[in-house]
Design an enzyme around this catalytic site. Sequence first.
Site, short mmCIF file in Angstrom:
data_model
loop_
_atom_site.label_atom_id
_atom_site.label_comp_id
_atom_site.label_asym_id
_atom_site.label_seq_id
_atom_site.Cartn_x
_atom_site.Cartn_y
_atom_site.Cartn_z
N ARG A 59 2.91 -2.32 42.75
CA ARG A 59 2.52 -2.55 41.50
C ARG A 59 1.17 -3.35 41.40
O ARG A 59 0.34 -3.21 40.62
CB ARG A 59 3.57 -3.12 40.32
CG ARG A 59 3.04 -2.60 38.94
CD ARG A 59 3.78 -3.56 37.85
NE ARG A 59 5.26 -3.65 38.27
CZ ARG A 59 5.99 -4.59 38.28
NH1 ARG A 59 5.49 -5.93 38.00
NH2 ARG A 59 7.09 -4.64 38.75
N TYR A 112 -13.47 5.20 18.88
CA TYR A 112 -12.57 6.42 19.12
C TYR A 112 -11.22 6.41 18.09
O TYR A 112 -10.58 5.31 18.27
CB TYR A 112 -12.35 6.33 20.69
CG TYR A 112 -11.23 7.33 21.22
CD1 TYR A 112 -10.19 6.84 22.00
CD2 TYR A 112 -11.56 8.66 21.03
CE1 TYR A 112 -9.34 7.76 22.45
CE2 TYR A 112 -10.59 9.77 21.64
CZ TYR A 112 -9.51 8.96 22.07
OH TYR A 112 -8.55 10.08 22.90
N ASP A 184 -16.36 -0.75 24.71
CA ASP A 184 -15.82 0.43 25.52
C ASP A 184 -16.95 0.92 25.95
O ASP A 184 -17.93 1.73 25.12
CB ASP A 184 -15.11 1.22 24.38
CG ASP A 184 -14.74 2.74 24.91
OD1 ASP A 184 -13.73 3.46 24.48
OD2 ASP A 184 -15.18 3.28 25.83
N LYS A 209 -13.36 10.50 32.26
CA LYS A 209 -14.60 11.23 31.75
C LYS A 209 -15.71 11.31 33.12
O LYS A 209 -15.01 11.84 34.05
CB LYS A 209 -15.43 10.46 30.56
CG LYS A 209 -14.49 9.96 29.47
CD LYS A 209 -13.61 10.98 28.63
CE LYS A 209 -12.80 10.42 27.92
NZ LYS A 209 -12.01 11.47 27.29
C1 LIG Z 1 -15.08 6.50 24.13
C2 LIG Z 1 -13.82 6.69 24.50
N1 LIG Z 1 -12.88 5.90 24.82
C3 LIG Z 1 -11.69 5.98 25.50
C4 LIG Z 1 -11.14 7.02 25.40
C5 LIG Z 1 -9.76 7.29 25.69
O1 LIG Z 1 -9.51 7.68 27.13
P1 LIG Z 1 -8.50 8.74 27.77
O2 LIG Z 1 -8.52 10.03 27.18
O3 LIG Z 1 -8.73 8.74 29.25
O4 LIG Z 1 -7.35 8.02 27.20
C6 LIG Z 1 -11.88 8.26 25.05
C7 LIG Z 1 -11.29 9.67 25.03
N2 LIG Z 1 -12.21 10.65 24.74
N3 LIG Z 1 -11.68 11.71 23.92
C8 LIG Z 1 -12.45 12.29 23.24
O5 LIG Z 1 -13.52 12.04 22.86
C9 LIG Z 1 -11.60 13.62 22.69
N4 LIG Z 1 -11.90 13.69 21.18
C10 LIG Z 1 -10.94 13.03 20.16
O6 LIG Z 1 -10.21 12.50 20.84
C11 LIG Z 1 -11.07 13.07 18.70
C12 LIG Z 1 -10.06 12.62 18.17
C13 LIG Z 1 -10.02 13.13 16.90
C14 LIG Z 1 -10.94 13.20 16.14
C15 LIG Z 1 -12.26 13.55 16.58
C16 LIG Z 1 -12.17 13.53 18.19
N5 LIG Z 1 -13.62 13.73 18.79
O7 LIG Z 1 -13.74 13.13 19.57
O8 LIG Z 1 -14.37 14.84 18.37
C17 LIG Z 1 -13.11 7.95 24.50
O9 LIG Z 1 -13.86 8.92 24.16
#
Ligand SMILES: Cc1ncc(COP(=O)(O)O)c(CNNC(=O)CNC(=O)c2ccccc2[N+](=O)[O-])c1O
Length: 391
Positions: A59, A112, A184, A209
Site C-alpha cells: 500500500r 466538476y 483541480d 485524462k
Molecule cells: C476537471 C475534472 N476533475 C476531476 C474529474 C474526475 O476525474 P475521474 O473521472 O478520474 O474521477 C473530472 C472528470 N471529468 N469528467 C467529465 O468531464 C465528464 N463529464 C461529466 O462528468 C459531467 C457530469 C455532469 C454534467 C456535465 C458533465 N460534463 O462534463 O459535461 C474532471 O473533468
Amino acid sequence: MSKNDKLATQIVSVGREKKFTKGIINPPVFRASTVVFDTMDEMRFAIKNKTNGEMFYGRRGTPTHFSFQQAISELEGGVGTALYPSGAGAISSALLSFLKSGDHLLMVDTAYEPTRDLCNKMLAGFGIETTYYDPMIGEGIRELIRPNTKVLFLESPGSITMEVQDVPTLSRIAHEHDMIVMLDNTWASPINSRPFDMGVDVSIQAATKYIVGHSDVMMGTATANEKCWDQLRENSYLMGQTTSPDDVYLAARGLRTLGVRMAQHNKNALNVANWLASRPEVDHVRHPAFETCPGHEFFKRDFSSGNGLFSFVLKQGDLASVTAFVENMAHFKMGFSWGGFESLILGVFGINNIRTATQWDSSKPLIRLHIGLEDTDDLIADLEAAFERYN
Ligand SMILES: Cc1ncc(COP(=O)(O)O)c(CNNC(=O)CNC(=O)c2ccccc2[N+](=O)[O-])c1O
C-alpha cells in the site's frame, strides 16, 4: 534530469532513475502486498524509511509507483505526489486530508459536478460547511472568508463553462488567512501551468485524462508543497488509498508522449474553435485562448498552452435541435471524460442545476467538445454535417 532541461526533455527523463528502472527504459511493474526482510535491522530500516522510497508494504507503493510519483512531482513542481484510483478520489482525499468537522470550505461554483456532490452529500454530513463562489470573484473572495475557513478550492478552467480563475490573487488572499489552496489542475495537465509558482499548496490531476491519454485507465494524483506533503501523504495512506502498479505503468507510458499529444490537441482545437467562431449559429466560443472566454487574460498570463477541451454556445436551440446536432456524428462520440486521442461531444443541459453562486443563461445551448488527434478536416466536416442537421 536537470532542472534546466527543456520541458520535452523533462517529460522523457523524469522518474527514470536506475533505482526505479533497474537498467531498462520503463520502470518494471512491481506487484506487491507483502515485502519480506532478512533481519530485524532491515525491517526497522524499512519502517523508518517507508515514506521516502524504501519498499515496506504494497500500500505504500513499489518502484513502479515511486517512479511515477517522482515524475509527476517534478513536472508539477511539488515536493511529493500521492496516487488515487481516480481524479474524484484525488479530490475527495485531498479535501478530507485537510478538513475536519466545524471547518468551512470555499469551493468554486464551476467545479466538476461530482466535486459539488461530494461537498453537499458527504462533507456536509461530516459537519464541514461549503460556500460556493464565483470563479471570477477575485479580491471579492475576502468577503466569504470566515475564521473557520480552512480550504480554498479552485478548478481552472471550469471543465464545462471554461472560466479561467486568477489563481495567484486568490492564493495570495487565502494565505493571508492561513488557508490551504487546492487546485483541480486537470485541464492544464502537469505541463501547461506552474501551480506552485501561483501559490497553490495541493495540485490535483485527473490522470484519467491527458496524462494517461488513451482513455483506458482511471487514476488521480495530488501533488503537494513542503507545507502540505506529509499531511496529504499520511492521511491518504490512512484512508487506504492505493493504485494498481499495472495502471501506474500505463499512466507512466502515457506521460512520455504528453508533450507531443498536447501540442497536437492544442493545434487541432484552435483550428476547430476558429472555424466554429466563424459560424453564424454560434453565439461565442468558450476556449481560454479566445477573448470570448471569461478569464482569457489569466490564461494568457498563467498557461503555456491550451489542450483539446473547450465549449461553444449556440445562439439558440432546444433539446431536439441539440440532439440532432450531437447524434449521428461520424467522429465525435458522446461520452463523459476527455483527454484521450479520440474526439468527444457533449450537449450540456441543466447547468443552472450545478450552479448556486452564479447564473447561467440557459436560453443558449452549450456544447462541449474534446478535440482528439484526428485530422481537423474530418472533424470540421463532421461539425458541418451536424449544423445541417441542427438547422
Ligand atoms: C476537471 C475534472 N476533475 C476531476 C474529474 C474526475 O476525474 P475521474 O473521472 O478520474 O474521477 C473530472 C472528470 N471529468 N469528467 C467529465 O468531464 C465528464 N463529464 C461529466 O462528468 C459531467 C457530469 C455532469 C454534467 C456535465 C458533465 N460534463 O462534463 O459535461 C474532471 O473533468
